[in-house]
Scaffold this motif. Structure first.
Motif, PDB file in Angstrom:
ATOM      1  N   GLY A 181      -2.621   6.187  11.921  1.00  0.00           N
ATOM      2  CA  GLY A 181      -1.916   6.939  10.872  1.00  0.00           C
ATOM      3  C   GLY A 181      -0.585   6.296  10.518  1.00  0.00           C
ATOM      4  O   GLY A 181      -0.215   6.205   9.338  1.00  0.00           O
ATOM      5  N   THR A 182       0.128   5.836  11.527  1.00  0.00           N
ATOM      6  CA  THR A 182       1.406   5.163  11.282  1.00  0.00           C
ATOM      7  C   THR A 182       1.192   3.883  10.498  1.00  0.00           C
ATOM      8  O   THR A 182       1.937   3.580   9.554  1.00  0.00           O
ATOM      9  CB  THR A 182       2.118   4.860  12.625  1.00  0.00           C
ATOM     10  N   ALA A 183       0.173   3.130  10.866  1.00  0.00           N
ATOM     11  CA  ALA A 183      -0.123   1.878  10.159  1.00  0.00           C
ATOM     12  C   ALA A 183      -0.498   2.159   8.705  1.00  0.00           C
ATOM     13  O   ALA A 183      -0.063   1.446   7.788  1.00  0.00           O
ATOM     14  CB  ALA A 183      -1.242   1.125  10.869  1.00  0.00           C
ATOM     15  N   GLN A 184      -1.289   3.206   8.466  1.00  0.00           N
ATOM     16  CA  GLN A 184      -1.667   3.557   7.095  1.00  0.00           C
ATOM     17  C   GLN A 184      -0.440   3.991   6.285  1.00  0.00           C
ATOM     18  O   GLN A 184      -0.286   3.620   5.118  1.00  0.00           O
ATOM     19  CB  GLN A 184      -2.721   4.674   7.104  1.00  0.00           C
ATOM     20  N   GLU A 185       0.429   4.787   6.909  1.00  0.00           N
ATOM     21  CA  GLU A 185       1.632   5.246   6.209  1.00  0.00           C
ATOM     22  C   GLU A 185       2.563   4.076   5.900  1.00  0.00           C
ATOM     23  O   GLU A 185       3.138   4.009   4.814  1.00  0.00           O
ATOM     24  CB  GLU A 185       2.369   6.300   7.051  1.00  0.00           C
ATOM     25  N   GLN A 186       2.690   3.152   6.830  1.00  0.00           N
ATOM     26  CA  GLN A 186       3.511   1.975   6.589  1.00  0.00           C
ATOM     27  C   GLN A 186       2.931   1.115   5.466  1.00  0.00           C
ATOM     28  O   GLN A 186       3.669   0.577   4.635  1.00  0.00           O
ATOM     29  CB  GLN A 186       3.666   1.154   7.873  1.00  0.00           C
ATOM     30  N   ALA A 187       1.608   0.988   5.435  1.00  0.00           N
ATOM     31  CA  ALA A 187       0.960   0.213   4.376  1.00  0.00           C
ATOM     32  C   ALA A 187       1.175   0.882   3.018  1.00  0.00           C
ATOM     33  O   ALA A 187       1.438   0.203   2.013  1.00  0.00           O
ATOM     34  CB  ALA A 187      -0.528   0.052   4.672  1.00  0.00           C
ATOM     35  N   ALA A 188       1.060   2.203   2.972  1.00  0.00           N
ATOM     36  CA  ALA A 188       1.277   2.926   1.716  1.00  0.00           C
ATOM     37  C   ALA A 188       2.738   2.780   1.260  1.00  0.00           C
ATOM     38  O   ALA A 188       3.009   2.585   0.071  1.00  0.00           O
ATOM     39  CB  ALA A 188       0.915   4.396   1.882  1.00  0.00           C
ATOM     40  N   GLN A 189       3.683   2.867   2.214  1.00  0.00           N
ATOM     41  CA  GLN A 189       5.094   2.716   1.871  1.00  0.00           C
ATOM     42  C   GLN A 189       5.384   1.313   1.362  1.00  0.00           C
ATOM     43  O   GLN A 189       6.132   1.121   0.406  1.00  0.00           O
ATOM     44  CB  GLN A 189       5.984   3.025   3.093  1.00  0.00           C
ATOM     45  N   LYS A 190       4.759   0.296   1.989  1.00  0.00           N
ATOM     46  CA  LYS A 190       4.938  -1.079   1.530  1.00  0.00           C
ATOM     47  C   LYS A 190       4.378  -1.259   0.125  1.00  0.00           C
ATOM     48  O   LYS A 190       4.984  -1.932  -0.717  1.00  0.00           O
ATOM     49  CB  LYS A 190       4.268  -2.057   2.496  1.00  0.00           C
ATOM     50  N   ALA A 191       3.247  -0.627  -0.158  1.00  0.00           N
ATOM     51  CA  ALA A 191       2.664  -0.716  -1.501  1.00  0.00           C
ATOM     52  C   ALA A 191       3.607  -0.077  -2.528  1.00  0.00           C
ATOM     53  O   ALA A 191       3.813  -0.622  -3.624  1.00  0.00           O
ATOM     54  CB  ALA A 191       1.297  -0.040  -1.532  1.00  0.00           C
ATOM     55  N   ARG A 192       4.205   1.096  -2.174  1.00  0.00           N
ATOM     56  CA  ARG A 192       5.148   1.740  -3.088  1.00  0.00           C
ATOM     57  C   ARG A 192       6.399   0.874  -3.287  1.00  0.00           C
ATOM     58  O   ARG A 192       6.900   0.738  -4.411  1.00  0.00           O
ATOM     59  CB  ARG A 192       5.535   3.117  -2.554  1.00  0.00           C
ATOM     60  N   ASP A 193       6.881   0.279  -2.194  1.00  0.00           N
ATOM     61  CA  ASP A 193       8.056  -0.591  -2.290  1.00  0.00           C
ATOM     62  C   ASP A 193       7.766  -1.817  -3.155  1.00  0.00           C
ATOM     63  O   ASP A 193       8.596  -2.227  -3.977  1.00  0.00           O
ATOM     64  CB  ASP A 193       8.517  -1.038  -0.899  1.00  0.00           C
ATOM     65  N   ASP A 194       6.585  -2.385  -2.993  1.00  0.00           N
ATOM     66  CA  ASP A 194       6.200  -3.548  -3.800  1.00  0.00           C
ATOM     67  C   ASP A 194       6.100  -3.184  -5.272  1.00  0.00           C
ATOM     68  O   ASP A 194       6.547  -3.942  -6.145  1.00  0.00           O
ATOM     69  CB  ASP A 194       4.880  -4.141  -3.308  1.00  0.00           C
ATOM     70  N   ALA A 195       5.512  -2.025  -5.560  1.00  0.00           N
ATOM     71  CA  ALA A 195       5.400  -1.581  -6.955  1.00  0.00           C
ATOM     72  C   ALA A 195       6.789  -1.347  -7.545  1.00  0.00           C
ATOM     73  O   ALA A 195       7.062  -1.725  -8.697  1.00  0.00           O
ATOM     74  CB  ALA A 195       4.562  -0.306  -7.037  1.00  0.00           C
TER      75      ALA A 195
END
Length: 131
Positions: free
Chosen positions: A30-44
């Protein structure tokens, strides 16, 4: 019968450890998924910021080019003309002496001359108090 309680205890312990292990694995995933989602938002967000900065830079360059073109085509021309006045437009009959003096001072200042001397001497203060 002595082996049965220890077997039940061992299987309960194994179930608890499996549950704790599953919980830890789930938290990690779950932490890895949340970090990946946050990175995607940061990249966007970074992509949008770079696009906006590119638009600002392009607009600034276009404005600078237009301003340079305007400055090369527009010239300010200052033209001075000499005016000769045959007669004054005011007379002592319409304006009192102070008004004529003010107009003369304004004309002298506008023509770059030094101010004319006052019309007469200053009034002397009276020796006696006013009644």
């Amino acid at each position: 019968m002595a082996g049965l309680p220890s077997l039940a205890l061992a299987s309960a312990l194994a179930a608890c450890l499996t549950g704790i292990g599953g919980y830890a694995y789930g938290v990690h995933v779950g932490t890895a998924q949340e970090q990946a989602a946050q990175k995607a938002r940061d990249d966007a967000r970074e992509t949008l910021r770079q696009q906006a900065q590119g638009h600002i830079d392009t607009s600034a360059q276009a404005h600078q080019a237009r301003e340079y073109a305007r400055q090369t085509t527009v010239r300010d021309i200052y033209h001075e003309s000499e005016k000769i006045i045959d007669r004054p437009v005011y007379g002592a009959a319409c304006i009192d002496a102070d008004g004529v003096r003010l107009l003369d001072r304004a004309a002298a200042t506008a023509n770059g001359q030094r101010e004319p001397d006052p019309a007469g001497p200053a009034a002397q203060p009276s020796a006696a108090p006013a009644r």
